[in-house]
Design a protein around this motif. Structure first.
Motif, PDB file in Angstrom:
ATOM      1  N   PRO A  62     -17.106  -3.685 -11.484  1.00  0.00           N
ATOM      2  CA  PRO A  62     -17.486  -3.761 -10.067  1.00  0.00           C
ATOM      3  C   PRO A  62     -16.286  -3.433  -9.177  1.00  0.00           C
ATOM      4  CG  PRO A  62     -17.986  -5.814 -11.249  1.00  0.00           C
ATOM      5  CD  PRO A  62     -17.074  -5.007 -12.120  1.00  0.00           C
ATOM      6  N   GLY A  63     -16.579  -3.375  -7.883  1.00  0.00           N
ATOM      7  CA  GLY A  63     -15.514  -3.110  -6.908  1.00  0.00           C
ATOM      8  C   GLY A  63     -15.739  -1.785  -6.225  1.00  0.00           C
ATOM      9  N   VAL A  64     -16.269  -1.825  -4.990  1.00  0.00           N
ATOM     10  CA  VAL A  64     -16.686  -0.582  -4.336  1.00  0.00           C
ATOM     11  C   VAL A  64     -15.703  -0.066  -3.295  1.00  0.00           C
ATOM     12  CG1 VAL A  64     -19.134  -0.990  -4.751  1.00  0.00           C
ATOM     13  CG2 VAL A  64     -18.092  -1.872  -2.658  1.00  0.00           C
ATOM     14  N   GLU A  65     -14.634  -0.857  -2.979  1.00  0.00           N
ATOM     15  CA  GLU A  65     -13.639  -0.320  -2.054  1.00  0.00           C
ATOM     16  C   GLU A  65     -12.272  -0.941  -2.307  1.00  0.00           C
ATOM     17  OE1 GLU A  65     -14.271  -1.107   2.124  1.00  0.00           O
ATOM     18  OE2 GLU A  65     -15.021  -3.124   1.750  1.00  0.00           O
ATOM     19  N   VAL A  66     -11.247  -0.095  -2.188  1.00  0.00           N
ATOM     20  CA  VAL A  66      -9.877  -0.540  -2.468  1.00  0.00           C
ATOM     21  C   VAL A  66      -8.904   0.085  -1.490  1.00  0.00           C
ATOM     22  CG1 VAL A  66     -10.369  -0.723  -4.954  1.00  0.00           C
ATOM     23  CG2 VAL A  66      -9.282   1.364  -4.067  1.00  0.00           C
ATOM     24  N   CYS A  67      -7.753  -0.559  -1.380  1.00  0.00           N
ATOM     25  CA  CYS A  67      -6.561   0.074  -0.840  1.00  0.00           C
ATOM     26  C   CYS A  67      -5.682   0.368  -2.044  1.00  0.00           C
ATOM     27  CB  CYS A  67      -5.852  -0.845   0.145  1.00  0.00           C
ATOM     28  SG  CYS A  67      -4.277  -0.179   0.771  1.00  0.00           S
ATOM     29  N   GLY A  68      -5.341   1.623  -2.243  1.00  0.00           N
ATOM     30  CA  GLY A  68      -4.593   1.998  -3.428  1.00  0.00           C
ATOM     31  C   GLY A  68      -3.412   2.884  -3.100  1.00  0.00           C
ATOM     32  N   GLU A  69      -2.619   3.143  -4.117  1.00  0.00           N
ATOM     33  CA  GLU A  69      -1.443   4.004  -3.976  1.00  0.00           C
ATOM     34  C   GLU A  69      -1.563   5.162  -4.951  1.00  0.00           C
ATOM     35  OE1 GLU A  69       3.418   3.774  -4.483  1.00  0.00           O
ATOM     36  OE2 GLU A  69       2.270   1.934  -4.211  1.00  0.00           O
ATOM     37  N   SER A  70      -1.465   6.377  -4.431  1.00  0.00           N
ATOM     38  CA  SER A  70      -1.558   7.567  -5.271  1.00  0.00           C
ATOM     39  C   SER A  70      -0.248   7.798  -6.010  1.00  0.00           C
ATOM     40  CB  SER A  70      -1.904   8.788  -4.422  1.00  0.00           C
ATOM     41  OG  SER A  70      -0.855   9.057  -3.501  1.00  0.00           O
ATOM     42  N   GLU A  71      -0.291   8.662  -6.988  1.00  0.00           N
ATOM     43  CA  GLU A  71       0.902   8.933  -7.788  1.00  0.00           C
ATOM     44  C   GLU A  71       1.995   9.597  -6.958  1.00  0.00           C
ATOM     45  OE1 GLU A  71      -0.060   9.637 -12.294  1.00  0.00           O
ATOM     46  OE2 GLU A  71      -1.515  10.787 -11.111  1.00  0.00           O
ATOM     47  N   ASP A  72       1.616  10.227  -5.852  1.00  0.00           N
ATOM     48  CA  ASP A  72       2.632  10.820  -4.981  1.00  0.00           C
ATOM     49  C   ASP A  72       3.024   9.887  -3.833  1.00  0.00           C
ATOM     50  OD1 ASP A  72       0.378  10.956  -3.438  1.00  0.00           O
ATOM     51  OD2 ASP A  72       0.332  13.142  -3.278  1.00  0.00           O
ATOM     52  N   GLY A  73       2.633   8.595  -3.922  1.00  0.00           N
ATOM     53  CA  GLY A  73       3.130   7.591  -2.994  1.00  0.00           C
ATOM     54  C   GLY A  73       2.330   7.360  -1.736  1.00  0.00           C
ATOM     55  N   ARG A  74       1.167   7.935  -1.619  1.00  0.00           N
ATOM     56  CA  ARG A  74       0.343   7.721  -0.424  1.00  0.00           C
ATOM     57  C   ARG A  74      -0.428   6.408  -0.532  1.00  0.00           C
ATOM     58  NH1 ARG A  74      -3.643  12.336  -0.531  1.00  0.00           N
ATOM     59  NH2 ARG A  74      -3.087  12.362  -2.756  1.00  0.00           N
ATOM     60  N   ARG A  75      -0.495   5.661   0.574  1.00  0.00           N
ATOM     61  CA  ARG A  75      -1.311   4.445   0.644  1.00  0.00           C
ATOM     62  C   ARG A  75      -2.646   4.834   1.267  1.00  0.00           C
ATOM     63  NH1 ARG A  75      -1.586  -0.943   3.662  1.00  0.00           N
ATOM     64  NH2 ARG A  75      -1.061   0.282   5.508  1.00  0.00           N
ATOM     65  N   VAL A  76      -3.736   4.665   0.512  1.00  0.00           N
ATOM     66  CA  VAL A  76      -5.017   5.229   0.920  1.00  0.00           C
ATOM     67  C   VAL A  76      -6.146   4.219   0.723  1.00  0.00           C
ATOM     68  CG1 VAL A  76      -4.310   7.592   0.390  1.00  0.00           C
ATOM     69  CG2 VAL A  76      -5.427   6.207  -1.377  1.00  0.00           C
ATOM     70  N   LEU A  77      -7.259   4.485   1.415  1.00  0.00           N
ATOM     71  CA  LEU A  77      -8.498   3.753   1.193  1.00  0.00           C
ATOM     72  C   LEU A  77      -9.422   4.626   0.358  1.00  0.00           C
ATOM     73  CD1 LEU A  77      -9.226   2.337   4.767  1.00  0.00           C
ATOM     74  CD2 LEU A  77      -7.673   1.487   3.001  1.00  0.00           C
ATOM     75  N   ALA A  78     -10.133   3.986  -0.574  1.00  0.00           N
ATOM     76  CA  ALA A  78     -10.980   4.754  -1.471  1.00  0.00           C
ATOM     77  C   ALA A  78     -12.189   3.933  -1.899  1.00  0.00           C
ATOM     78  CB  ALA A  78     -10.200   5.196  -2.711  1.00  0.00           C
ATOM     79  N   THR A  79     -13.256   4.646  -2.224  1.00  0.00           N
ATOM     80  CA  THR A  79     -14.426   4.056  -2.878  1.00  0.00           C
ATOM     81  C   THR A  79     -14.428   4.593  -4.301  1.00  0.00           C
ATOM     82  OG1 THR A  79     -15.784   5.854  -1.973  1.00  0.00           O
ATOM     83  CG2 THR A  79     -15.775   3.781  -0.778  1.00  0.00           C
ATOM     84  N   PRO A  80     -13.981   3.796  -5.280  1.00  0.00           N
ATOM     85  CA  PRO A  80     -13.825   4.289  -6.656  1.00  0.00           C
ATOM     86  C   PRO A  80     -15.131   4.799  -7.244  1.00  0.00           C
ATOM     87  CG  PRO A  80     -12.767   2.157  -6.371  1.00  0.00           C
ATOM     88  CD  PRO A  80     -13.585   2.394  -5.149  1.00  0.00           C
ATOM     89  N   ALA A  81     -14.981   5.688  -8.178  1.00  0.00           N
ATOM     90  CA  ALA A  81     -16.148   6.292  -8.821  1.00  0.00           C
ATOM     91  C   ALA A  81     -16.681   5.356  -9.900  1.00  0.00           C
ATOM     92  CB  ALA A  81     -15.769   7.648  -9.424  1.00  0.00           C
ATOM     93  N   LEU A  82     -17.865   4.759  -9.664  1.00  0.00           N
ATOM     94  CA  LEU A  82     -18.503   3.940 -10.689  1.00  0.00           C
ATOM     95  C   LEU A  82     -18.899   4.822 -11.870  1.00  0.00           C
ATOM     96  CD1 LEU A  82     -20.774   1.722  -8.398  1.00  0.00           C
ATOM     97  CD2 LEU A  82     -18.648   1.039  -9.542  1.00  0.00           C
ATOM     98  N   PRO A  83     -18.835   4.274 -13.101  1.00  0.00           N
ATOM     99  CA  PRO A  83     -18.796   2.861 -13.468  1.00  0.00           C
ATOM    100  C   PRO A  83     -17.403   2.226 -13.510  1.00  0.00           C
ATOM    101  CG  PRO A  83     -19.018   4.187 -15.437  1.00  0.00           C
ATOM    102  CD  PRO A  83     -19.064   5.141 -14.275  1.00  0.00           C
ATOM    103  N   ALA A  84     -16.358   2.968 -13.132  1.00  0.00           N
ATOM    104  CA  ALA A  84     -15.002   2.407 -13.152  1.00  0.00           C
ATOM    105  C   ALA A  84     -14.630   1.968 -11.741  1.00  0.00           C
ATOM    106  CB  ALA A  84     -14.010   3.438 -13.690  1.00  0.00           C
ATOM    107  N   GLY A  85     -15.105   0.780 -11.323  1.00  0.00           N
ATOM    108  CA  GLY A  85     -14.902   0.294  -9.972  1.00  0.00           C
ATOM    109  C   GLY A  85     -13.528  -0.287  -9.733  1.00  0.00           C
ATOM    110  N   GLY A  86     -13.373  -0.914  -8.556  1.00  0.00           N
ATOM    111  CA  GLY A  86     -12.056  -1.267  -8.053  1.00  0.00           C
ATOM    112  C   GLY A  86     -11.455  -2.564  -8.541  1.00  0.00           C
ATOM    113  N   LEU A  87     -12.204  -3.414  -9.263  1.00  0.00           N
ATOM    114  CA  LEU A  87     -11.631  -4.661  -9.767  1.00  0.00           C
ATOM    115  C   LEU A  87     -10.885  -4.379 -11.074  1.00  0.00           C
ATOM    116  CD1 LEU A  87     -14.440  -7.236  -8.920  1.00  0.00           C
ATOM    117  CD2 LEU A  87     -12.304  -6.772  -7.690  1.00  0.00           C
ATOM    118  N   ALA A  88      -9.845  -3.591 -10.914  1.00  0.00           N
ATOM    119  CA  ALA A  88      -9.023  -3.128 -12.030  1.00  0.00           C
ATOM    120  C   ALA A  88      -7.639  -2.811 -11.484  1.00  0.00           C
ATOM    121  CB  ALA A  88      -9.643  -1.890 -12.675  1.00  0.00           C
ATOM    122  N   GLN A  89      -6.700  -2.605 -12.383  1.00  0.00           N
ATOM    123  CA  GLN A  89      -5.343  -2.283 -11.936  1.00  0.00           C
ATOM    124  C   GLN A  89      -5.211  -0.823 -11.529  1.00  0.00           C
ATOM    125  OE1 GLN A  89      -3.342  -3.964 -15.491  1.00  0.00           O
ATOM    126  NE2 GLN A  89      -2.219  -5.290 -14.072  1.00  0.00           N
TER     127      GLN A  89
END
Length: 322
Positions: A62-89
């Motif tokens: 589960p987890g439909v929205e996150v604040c994450g950091e891209s590999e190039d250092g950007r701080r972004v908002l995203a809606t992860p692609a299910l079935p691999a939702g945002g309650l993960a590292q």
């Protein structure tokens, strides 16, 4: 990496399991993100129960929205692609749909800005065309979706009436800026709204609850009023009496915000720019009631499912206090 996974449908605290799993691999047009904060939404509970309009294959995270950091250092908002939702590292998300995290907000607030505030903005402005000086009635005003609508309604110059359940939530709604707070457990919603508006009723109703909340709303909606149907947190989907809408001359407006991502993505980005501007001015700021570590995510989703939370609960996978 660690990720919460659901192998069978049921109540969140019974079916969510914290597991070690491989990092997801980005596909074409996708990026890998390290999750800095994951906001819990009511749809996460519905996903666990198998009651959401989207039913990802088991097992899923589960987890439909996150604040994450891209590999190039950007701080972004995203809606992860299910079935691999945002309650993960780590998650993957579509590059084209990434939005810059507002500089004015920390990770927890940024994670909670996206879906709830976009839903509020599209519901109030795109669908209901809320005008300055109108009266806005918001159900579940101390919750995650409702609190966003309260702030956006005040930003638009509306008089905001908030409906809550219990004195604790009433206090939160007042702090958010509601001009009038109605405790549905001890007060008559219809009578209170009519009394506050001189008998006219509410020009716009924002309803993420359904059920009895909807039934009361149509009894106190104004002439040429608009009822925005956002969701059914009560578990009961109302059956509108269209003859009543005809006789009282009000509109029933459905809002499925996710469709704008595919039908009009430019509007989503324009809305994000406006929300970021309002955040920079301090006009809107997501109400974060709890910041919890990864290990407590299942219990947090259950509290949201039970309607026992206020504002937003945000999971911090690395245990930070951002």
């Amino acid at each position: 990496m660690q990720a919460w996974r659901v192998h069978r449908n049921g109540e969140p605290d019974e079916v969510m399991v914290l597991e070690e799993t491989d990092r997801p691999t980005p596909g074409a047009g996708q990026v890998l993100l390290k999750v800095r904060a994951a906001n819990i939404n009511f749809p996460d509970a519905l996903l666990c129960r198998g009651e959401y309009q989207v039913r990802p294959p088991l097992p899923f995270t589960p987890g439909v929205e996150v604040c994450g950091e891209s590999e190039d250092g950007r701080r972004v908002l995203a809606t992860p692609a299910l079935p691999a939702g945002g309650l993960a590292q780590y998650v993957v998300a579509d590059e084209a749909a990434l939005l810059p995290a507002p500089e004015a907000l920390g990770d927890a607030e940024a994670a909670a800005l996206h879906i709830g505030y976009q839903t509020g903005w599209f519901g109030l402005h795109r669908r209901a065309r809320l005008q300055q000086g109108e009266t806005l009635l918001v159900h579940a005003a101390a919750g995650g979706v409702g609190s966003a609508a309260v702030q956006l309604g005040k930003a638009a110059g509306a008089t905001v009436i908030g409906v809550v359940g219990g004195p604790g939530k009433a206090g939160i709604a007042r702090e958010l800026g509601c001009d009038l707070v109605i405790d549905r457990r001890s007060e008559d919603i219809v009578a209170a709204v009519k009394d506050a508006t001189g008998g006219r009723g509410a020009d716009v109703v924002y309803d993420p609850v359904g059920g009895e909340a909807y039934a009361k709303s149509v009894k106190c909606v104004a002439f040429e009023g608009r009822v925005v149907v956002v969701g059914f947190a009560s578990g009961t989907i109302p059956t509108p009496a269209l003859n009543h809408a005809l006789v009282k001359n009000y509109a029933i407006l459905g809002l499925h915000w996710g469709l704008y991502n595919t039908k009009d993505p430019a509007a989503v980005r324009a809305c994000h720019d406006e929300l970021s501007r309002l955040a920079a001015q301090g006009v809107v700021k997501p109400l974060i009631s709890e910041r919890v570590p990864m290990a407590q995510a299942a219990q947090a989703v259950q509290r949201v499912a039970d309607g026992a939370s206020t504002g937003r609960i945000v999971v911090l996978p690395d245990g930070g206090a951002r």
